[in-house]
Design a protein around this motif. Sequence first.
Motif, short mmCIF file in Angstrom:
data_model
loop_
_atom_site.label_atom_id
_atom_site.label_comp_id
_atom_site.label_asym_id
_atom_site.label_seq_id
_atom_site.Cartn_x
_atom_site.Cartn_y
_atom_site.Cartn_z
N ASN A 27 -40.77 -0.76 -118.20
CA ASN A 27 -41.80 -0.26 -119.11
C ASN A 27 -40.81 0.24 -120.35
N PHE A 28 -41.18 0.11 -121.36
CA PHE A 28 -40.38 0.61 -122.58
C PHE A 28 -40.15 2.02 -122.99
N PHE A 29 -41.36 2.58 -122.73
CA PHE A 29 -41.40 4.26 -122.93
C PHE A 29 -40.67 4.79 -121.69
N ARG A 38 -34.54 3.62 -133.08
CA ARG A 38 -34.55 2.46 -132.72
C ARG A 38 -34.04 1.60 -131.69
N GLY A 39 -34.41 1.48 -130.51
CA GLY A 39 -33.33 1.05 -129.27
C GLY A 39 -33.93 -0.12 -128.39
N SER A 40 -33.00 -0.77 -127.88
CA SER A 40 -33.50 -1.79 -126.81
C SER A 40 -32.47 -1.45 -125.69
N GLY A 41 -33.22 -1.69 -124.53
CA GLY A 41 -32.38 -1.42 -123.18
C GLY A 41 -32.57 -2.19 -122.13
N ALA A 42 -31.62 -2.21 -121.42
CA ALA A 42 -31.36 -3.49 -120.08
C ALA A 42 -30.75 -2.75 -118.95
N HIS A 43 -31.13 -3.19 -117.88
CA HIS A 43 -30.32 -2.63 -116.45
C HIS A 43 -29.31 -3.58 -116.24
N VAL A 96 -34.63 7.36 -121.70
CA VAL A 96 -33.36 7.66 -121.25
C VAL A 96 -32.74 8.70 -122.24
N ALA A 97 -31.95 9.46 -121.58
CA ALA A 97 -31.29 10.64 -122.10
C ALA A 97 -29.54 10.35 -121.93
N PHE A 98 -28.93 10.16 -122.90
CA PHE A 98 -27.58 10.00 -122.79
C PHE A 98 -26.88 11.22 -123.21
#
Length: 690
Positions: free
Chosen positions: A325-327, A75-80, A333-335
């Motif tokens: 777009n969340f997906f 479960r994650g949340s992202g931002a630029h 995104v792959a860290f």
Amino acid sequence: MSKIETTTGSGGETHQRATGDAPVLTTNHGVPVSDNQNSLKSGGRGPTLLEDFVLREKIFHFDHERIPERIVHARGSGAHGVFEATADISDLSKAAVFTKGEKTEVFVRFSTVAGGAGSVDTPRDVRGFAVKFYTREGNWDLVGNNIPVFFIQDAMKFPDLVHSVKMEADRAYPQAGSAHDTFWDWASLMPETTHMLMWAMSDRTLPRSFRTMEGFGVHTFKLVNAKGKASFVKFHWKPRLGLQSTIWDEALKLQAADNDFQRRDLWEAIDSGSFPQWDLGVQVFDQAFAEKQPYDVLDVTKLIPEEDLPVRFIGTLTLNRNPDNFFAETEQVAFLPSNVVPGIDFSNDPLLQGRLFSYLDTQNSRLGTTNFHQIPINAPRCPFGNFQRDGKMQTMVPKGRANYEPNSLAAHGEEGGPRESAERGFVTTDATTGADEQGEKLRVRAELFADHYSQARLFYRSQTESEQAHIASSFVFELSKVGLLDQVPPRMVANLRNVDEDLAQRVADGLGIDLPKKAPAAREPVDMPPSDALSIHKNMKDTLEGRAVGILYADGSDATELDAVISAIEAEQGKAVLVSPKVGGATLSDGSKRKADGQLAGTPSQLFDAVAVILSDEGCKALMKEAAAVQFVMDAFGHLKAIGASEAAKPLLDKAGVEPDGGVTGLGDDFVAAARGRFYAREPKLRMLA
């Protein structure tokens, strides 16, 4: 006759070995396993060896257990955003990302660990803090957490950690919490978890917002300058808004009020232009410093106190754009911890060494192709080229015959493709720099890895009295959820006696059990000077910036008072949120209609950092009959928040059990000052599990 013999290894790890006809642990192909605690390394502190087929199979199988959801951090949340280097550290690193004034695009993903993608934002859990830097030399991924240490010392134990903390295999619950048998059974058998457990049971795992939590690279890395000199480094993210957390009861009610509380908070802050910021700091040291410490710097269950080695700030991270777009972005995104650039290198931390393999393998399984680097969110922003070809979902169309090197095609007028660069290419620093130690191949841990309790003691004794109470209460809550395994709570308390006798006694009393005999320590702990940097309360900022104040009003509320409170909050860069019994708002004393931001029943006080209650006599009488209004005030007081109230609102406060203290004020300057913090002195009078 069969039995299990439990012994302690050289590094203090627990070994359980079968004797007689007891079942023997094997690989998938039936090969008996001699040591399930330590990976094969080149010396006690050397790099992990690729020939270790036991480790590779175990990690490989673990990495492919779930498709396509992330095994952890689902479960994650992202931002630029953008990272700007603000200091010249060319003496330490040649990495272009650290060139003073350099601005680098980034994508950041915050996450919980244990729950699935459909779980909630607010459980007691570690938070992931992963940053992808799109540098002009390639992608650098700094994959970390909001806690600077970890549960285990060796990657060999990572599958066991996750299996134990995930929902129990037979019943599929609890979904996102650690308060259950299997986790505490495992953790109580692993003394090396103790330091991390202190952090996990503290309010660090109940952050108020992603914007008000620290981030850490966790592992020891290296910085390498243009002359090839290597230094050890630990990375820190310090939030500009300071540290802030919720408390346990508040987190429970937040979960009921808004499953997406932290995701929403991050999105709305960026959307409104209140861009979250963190300063990147480093602790840089050499081999001589490392050898003087009473712990091993390669042991990821240990930290370097900031008082011993201050954090040097070298750049600023600003998140300024939400995903489109969340997906496509946050989910895909792959860290990769293995993504480093020239000027940044790995240490021989055995947990880091295992992650270098694990993450790459996981992304192939999760995203279905070795070409996941072509997904836009993962693609480098700089030019890139190599001779890797084909594979599932190949979207690039390489031209010509050059898919190998060396080649002489250019001599025949054809495109020969890219070539290696001795000047610009990444090189691994070797032992001659003094930054590495290597030796013969052994399945051992370095001697200092056996000290599992000194830094756990340091952490506990660095907390305020209230924070210590929260830690004790957290252990009581978690261990009270252990069901059939009666031996686990006493075993855990026996470990805690090595941390602090008072803590162990409080937990034992809270559980209603006798204080057990102290567990033997593989290496006796030592006392270290307390570190203020380890406390949330000592690092909270006296500010309203970035914080929300809920204002409860109703028909007849004084318009002048309401406008004055809103203005005072906004002048402090806080956010005023209007809450009314009806979402359409209420008619104020001057006859005007004021629309609400939220309806009372669906906008509880746990959504805010402080509350103001502005009511008329008639409005107060009406709301005293509304359970949601009484609960709004009761929870604000119970959650240690400032409460500003008009004179007419005091009967509602009385009914809610609000007792006068420094955080219960009128609506003037005193309220704005009080709203900047919390009032922990209330807590012992209200609730105390331990």
